[in-house]
Design a protein around this motif. Structure first.
Motif, PDB file in Angstrom:
ATOM      1  N   TRP A 174      75.532  62.565  47.883  1.00 38.75           N
ATOM      2  CA  TRP A 174      74.387  61.769  47.466  1.00 38.75           C
ATOM      3  C   TRP A 174      73.620  62.523  46.386  1.00 38.75           C
ATOM      4  O   TRP A 174      73.276  63.694  46.559  1.00 38.75           O
ATOM      5  N   LEU A 175      73.338  61.834  45.290  1.00 38.02           N
ATOM      6  CA  LEU A 175      72.593  62.408  44.165  1.00 38.02           C
ATOM      7  C   LEU A 175      71.461  61.466  43.805  1.00 38.02           C
ATOM      8  O   LEU A 175      71.661  60.242  43.749  1.00 38.02           O
ATOM      9  N   GLY A 176      70.280  62.008  43.569  1.00 35.91           N
ATOM     10  CA  GLY A 176      69.141  61.181  43.171  1.00 35.91           C
ATOM     11  C   GLY A 176      68.503  61.706  41.910  1.00 35.91           C
ATOM     12  O   GLY A 176      68.308  62.921  41.762  1.00 35.91           O
ATOM     13  N   ILE A 177      68.171  60.798  40.988  1.00 38.63           N
ATOM     14  CA  ILE A 177      67.507  61.178  39.740  1.00 38.63           C
ATOM     15  C   ILE A 177      66.241  60.340  39.566  1.00 38.63           C
ATOM     16  O   ILE A 177      66.198  59.174  39.959  1.00 38.63           O
ATOM     17  N   MET A 178      65.218  60.947  38.989  1.00 34.00           N
ATOM     18  CA  MET A 178      63.944  60.254  38.782  1.00 34.00           C
ATOM     19  C   MET A 178      63.754  59.865  37.319  1.00 34.00           C
ATOM     20  O   MET A 178      62.668  59.994  36.756  1.00 34.00           O
ATOM     21  N   TRP A 179      64.825  59.399  36.701  1.00 34.95           N
ATOM     22  CA  TRP A 179      64.745  58.847  35.347  1.00 34.95           C
ATOM     23  C   TRP A 179      65.713  57.687  35.240  1.00 34.95           C
ATOM     24  O   TRP A 179      66.455  57.377  36.172  1.00 34.95           O
ATOM     25  N   HIS A 180      65.713  57.017  34.083  1.00 37.06           N
ATOM     26  CA  HIS A 180      66.458  55.776  33.917  1.00 37.06           C
ATOM     27  C   HIS A 180      67.446  55.873  32.749  1.00 37.06           C
ATOM     28  O   HIS A 180      67.064  55.662  31.595  1.00 37.06           O
ATOM     29  N   PRO A 181      68.712  56.155  33.013  1.00 34.42           N
ATOM     30  CA  PRO A 181      69.698  56.176  31.923  1.00 34.42           C
ATOM     31  C   PRO A 181      69.750  54.851  31.171  1.00 34.42           C
ATOM     32  O   PRO A 181      69.971  54.842  29.952  1.00 34.42           O
ATOM     33  N   GLU A 182      69.547  53.750  31.883  1.00 30.43           N
ATOM     34  CA  GLU A 182      69.659  52.421  31.264  1.00 30.43           C
ATOM     35  C   GLU A 182      68.512  52.108  30.313  1.00 30.43           C
ATOM     36  O   GLU A 182      68.593  51.148  29.544  1.00 30.43           O
ATOM     37  N   ARG A 183      67.451  52.891  30.336  1.00 31.81           N
ATOM     38  CA  ARG A 183      66.305  52.637  29.452  1.00 31.81           C
ATOM     39  C   ARG A 183      66.399  53.396  28.130  1.00 31.81           C
ATOM     40  O   ARG A 183      65.537  53.235  27.266  1.00 31.81           O
ATOM     41  N   GLU A 184      67.416  54.210  27.981  1.00 30.32           N
ATOM     42  CA  GLU A 184      67.600  54.927  26.722  1.00 30.32           C
ATOM     43  C   GLU A 184      68.256  54.001  25.691  1.00 30.32           C
ATOM     44  O   GLU A 184      69.121  53.186  26.050  1.00 30.32           O
ATOM     45  N   PRO A 185      67.872  54.110  24.415  1.00 26.07           N
ATOM     46  CA  PRO A 185      68.489  53.268  23.371  1.00 26.07           C
ATOM     47  C   PRO A 185      70.015  53.439  23.329  1.00 26.07           C
ATOM     48  O   PRO A 185      70.751  52.480  23.146  1.00 26.07           O
ATOM     49  N   VAL A 186      70.472  54.662  23.485  1.00 22.81           N
ATOM     50  CA  VAL A 186      71.891  54.983  23.565  1.00 22.81           C
ATOM     51  C   VAL A 186      72.079  55.887  24.780  1.00 22.81           C
ATOM     52  O   VAL A 186      71.304  56.832  24.983  1.00 22.81           O
ATOM     53  N   LEU A 187      73.081  55.594  25.603  1.00 26.09           N
ATOM     54  CA  LEU A 187      73.306  56.394  26.802  1.00 26.09           C
ATOM     55  C   LEU A 187      73.538  57.856  26.427  1.00 26.09           C
ATOM     56  O   LEU A 187      74.492  58.171  25.723  1.00 26.09           O
ATOM     57  N   PRO A 188      72.680  58.772  26.913  1.00 27.34           N
ATOM     58  CA  PRO A 188      72.872  60.184  26.594  1.00 27.34           C
ATOM     59  C   PRO A 188      74.194  60.719  27.155  1.00 27.34           C
ATOM     60  O   PRO A 188      74.658  60.270  28.207  1.00 27.34           O
TER      61      PRO A 188
END
Length: 202
Positions: A174-188
């Motif tokens: 299980w991994l949890g992140i407190m940011w949103h990859p989908e909100r970036e203009p281009v996926l980092p």
């Protein structure tokens, strides 16, 4: 394609007298482009027998949106998803609220936080460095801290003010992140690497 079950935010649509599940369409597109089959779930089926089992998922994504206790139906569905993941030992990824839900499920709590909405935050920690993370977006009013994290979780990355930004379970995938990859203009690139590695279980 590996099947990824995705919980969704739930919203009341007052002018139509409806309650709807929904998610950012970019998240589904990202997962599909990375070779996964995204399957959004209906929170109204939180108690439907066999609902989760019928999909035979390869991984589970507990998505963002809503505060815990805002919609009990969603909370119960996600509790069932985490139960399933625990029994079957499959990967779970939490995004923002999803990370908070993982902590809640394991008897952790949350603290109010300021300065973490619509900002960018620098990540601190060896995990962030090893996975090529520098700064990430941030959109949350509540946080997991050293004092509120569940005992079964391990801190991977924080910010300068001590807010936890990434966690993992000590024994389960299980991994949890407190940011949103989908909100970036281009996926980092760092997020792409993380999504593929974690959800594919490699």
């Amino acid at each position: 394609m590996k099947k990824i079950l995705i919980s969704q935010r739930r919203d009341k649509i007052l002018n139509r007298n409806e309650e709807r599940d929904g998610m950012d369409v970019k998240l589904a597109a990202i997962l599909f482009e990375l070779g996964f089959l995204p399957i959004p779930l209906c929170s109204e089926l939180h108690s439907a027998e066999g609902y989760i089992e019928a999909f035979n998922p390869d991984a589970i994504l507990i998505n963002s949106g809503n505060d815990i206790d805002e919609f009990p139906q969603r909370d119960r569905l996600e509790t069932r998803l985490l139960d399933y993941a625990k029994i079957h030992n499959i990967p779970v990824l939490g995004i923002c609220r999803g990370t908070q839900m993982m902590n809640h499920y394991l008897s952790g709590t949350l603290s109010p936080v300021t300065g973490h909405v619509a900002t960018r935050q620098k990540l601190i920690g060896e995990w962030a460095k090893d996975n090529d993370y520098t700064d990430v977006n941030s959109y949350h009013n509540f946080a997991i801290t050293n004092e509120t994290i569940a005992p079964e979780l391990e801190i991977l990355a924080t910010t300068a003010d001590g807010v936890i930004k990434a966690i993992k379970h000590k024994n389960l995938p299980w991994l949890g992140i407190m940011w949103h990859p989908e909100r970036e203009p281009v996926l980092p690139k760092a997020d792409k690497k993380m999504l593929v590695k974690h959800l594919a279980g490699i």
